[in-house]
Motif scaffolding. Structure first.
Motif, PDB file in Angstrom:
ATOM      1  N   SER A   1       0.621  -5.168  -2.990  1.00  0.00           N
ATOM      2  CA  SER A   1      -0.760  -5.629  -2.954  1.00  0.00           C
ATOM      3  C   SER A   1      -1.712  -4.084  -3.488  1.00  0.00           C
ATOM      4  CB  SER A   1      -1.486  -6.002  -1.585  1.00  0.00           C
ATOM      5  OG  SER A   1      -2.971  -6.114  -1.954  1.00  0.00           O
ATOM      6  N   ASP A   2      -2.824  -4.622  -4.203  1.00  0.00           N
ATOM      7  CA  ASP A   2      -3.456  -3.308  -4.588  1.00  0.00           C
ATOM      8  C   ASP A   2      -4.718  -3.227  -3.316  1.00  0.00           C
ATOM      9  OD1 ASP A   2      -5.145  -5.489  -5.002  1.00  0.00           O
ATOM     10  OD2 ASP A   2      -5.771  -4.591  -6.925  1.00  0.00           O
ATOM     11  N   ASP A   3      -4.834  -3.891  -2.292  1.00  0.00           N
ATOM     12  CA  ASP A   3      -5.880  -4.009  -1.479  1.00  0.00           C
ATOM     13  C   ASP A   3      -7.127  -4.299  -1.777  1.00  0.00           C
ATOM     14  OD1 ASP A   3      -3.807  -3.224   0.470  1.00  0.00           O
ATOM     15  OD2 ASP A   3      -4.097  -0.949  -0.177  1.00  0.00           O
ATOM     16  N   VAL A   4      -7.204  -4.849  -3.107  1.00  0.00           N
ATOM     17  CA  VAL A   4      -8.369  -5.271  -3.662  1.00  0.00           C
ATOM     18  C   VAL A   4      -8.421  -6.596  -3.982  1.00  0.00           C
ATOM     19  CG1 VAL A   4     -10.598  -4.530  -5.162  1.00  0.00           C
ATOM     20  CG2 VAL A   4      -9.128  -2.696  -3.773  1.00  0.00           C
ATOM     21  N   PHE A   5      -7.854  -6.612  -5.368  1.00  0.00           N
ATOM     22  CA  PHE A   5      -7.955  -7.987  -6.334  1.00  0.00           C
ATOM     23  C   PHE A   5      -6.770  -8.718  -5.990  1.00  0.00           C
ATOM     24  CE2 PHE A   5     -10.682  -4.776  -8.574  1.00  0.00           C
ATOM     25  CZ  PHE A   5     -11.833  -5.561  -8.392  1.00  0.00           C
TER      26      PHE A   5
END
Length: 228
Positions: free
Chosen positions: A127-131
């Motif tokens: 995951s990119d932890d944002v989007f």
């Protein structure tokens, strides 16, 4: 001048796989290695390229077992002793001629396929932890996910090295009079002598079509499951 021997080596499925993989990998690297990529959410495009890579690799692993003779892994993976002997002859410019991959090239292909497979599959847990969250994010917990993220980044650098070595190999073979890029475009190699790995066995075209269809359906199913 001695006439060259034309041998049909790379079937159309292998050529489609190869150039499709080149395009998908380029997109994948572009969306992570280039700042300011012209996409709204580059990570999503990066993930979708990864899904395509997985589909292509699923097909290639299946085709390496069931496909045309020169596409099979058993045709171009050689014992260590034979690979070392070929490497020594390469430095002396006294190499034998191969229709399929030579011993060094065969192991390089396997290494690249393994590295690409790990890269694509490990990305499914990130995951990119944002989007964006990949389809299997969190399945093994945060600790394993962090380890996979680190390995994903390290393997990305390894892939760049492997691709660079692959390009060097193409240049070396071109200097030795073997234009491999042309062969991967048209499917035929033109050689000065009979290759040591020449194969006479051929599967029926209808059998190959059925096997290709089966492999394509499995690969497409994997991509569709991941994409949607």
């Amino acid at each position: 001048m001695r006439d060259k021997l034309a041998i049909e080596v790379w079937d159309g499925w292998i050529r489609l796989f190869h150039w499709g993989l080149v395009a998908a990998v380029l997109i994948s690297f572009y969306t992570t290695k280039t700042s300011g990529a012209p996409f709204l959410f580059p990570i999503e495009v990066h993930a979708q390229a990864g899904y395509l890579v997985i589909g292509l690799l699923v097909f290639r692993w299946l085709w390496g077992a069931l496909g045309s003779v020169y596409a099979r892994f058993k045709t171009f993976l050689y014992p260590p002793a034979e690979t070392v002997a070929y490497a020594k002859s390469l430095f002396k410019r006294q190499t034998s001629v191969y229709a399929s991959h030579n011993p060094l090239g065969g192991w390089m292909v396997l290494l690249m396929l393994l590295s690409l497979s790990f890269q694509a599959v490990s990305g499914l847990f990130l995951s990119d932890d944002v989007f964006f969250q990949a389809p299997l994010y969190g399945v093994f917990g945060e600790a394993v996910g962090n380890q996979l993220r680190t390995l994903h980044q390290l393997n990305s650098d390894l892939l760049i090295i492997l691709i660079g070595l692959h390009l060097v190999g193409l240049i070396m073979h071109r200097l030795l009079g073997e234009p491999l890029v042309v062969a991967m475009l048209v499917g035929t190699k033109r050689l000065h002598q009979q290759p040591v790995d020449a194969r006479k066995e051929r599967l029926q075209a209808a059998t190959l079509r059925l096997r290709a269809l089966g492999a394509l359906l499995i690969a497409a199913g994997a991509v569709l499951w991941l994409w949607f």
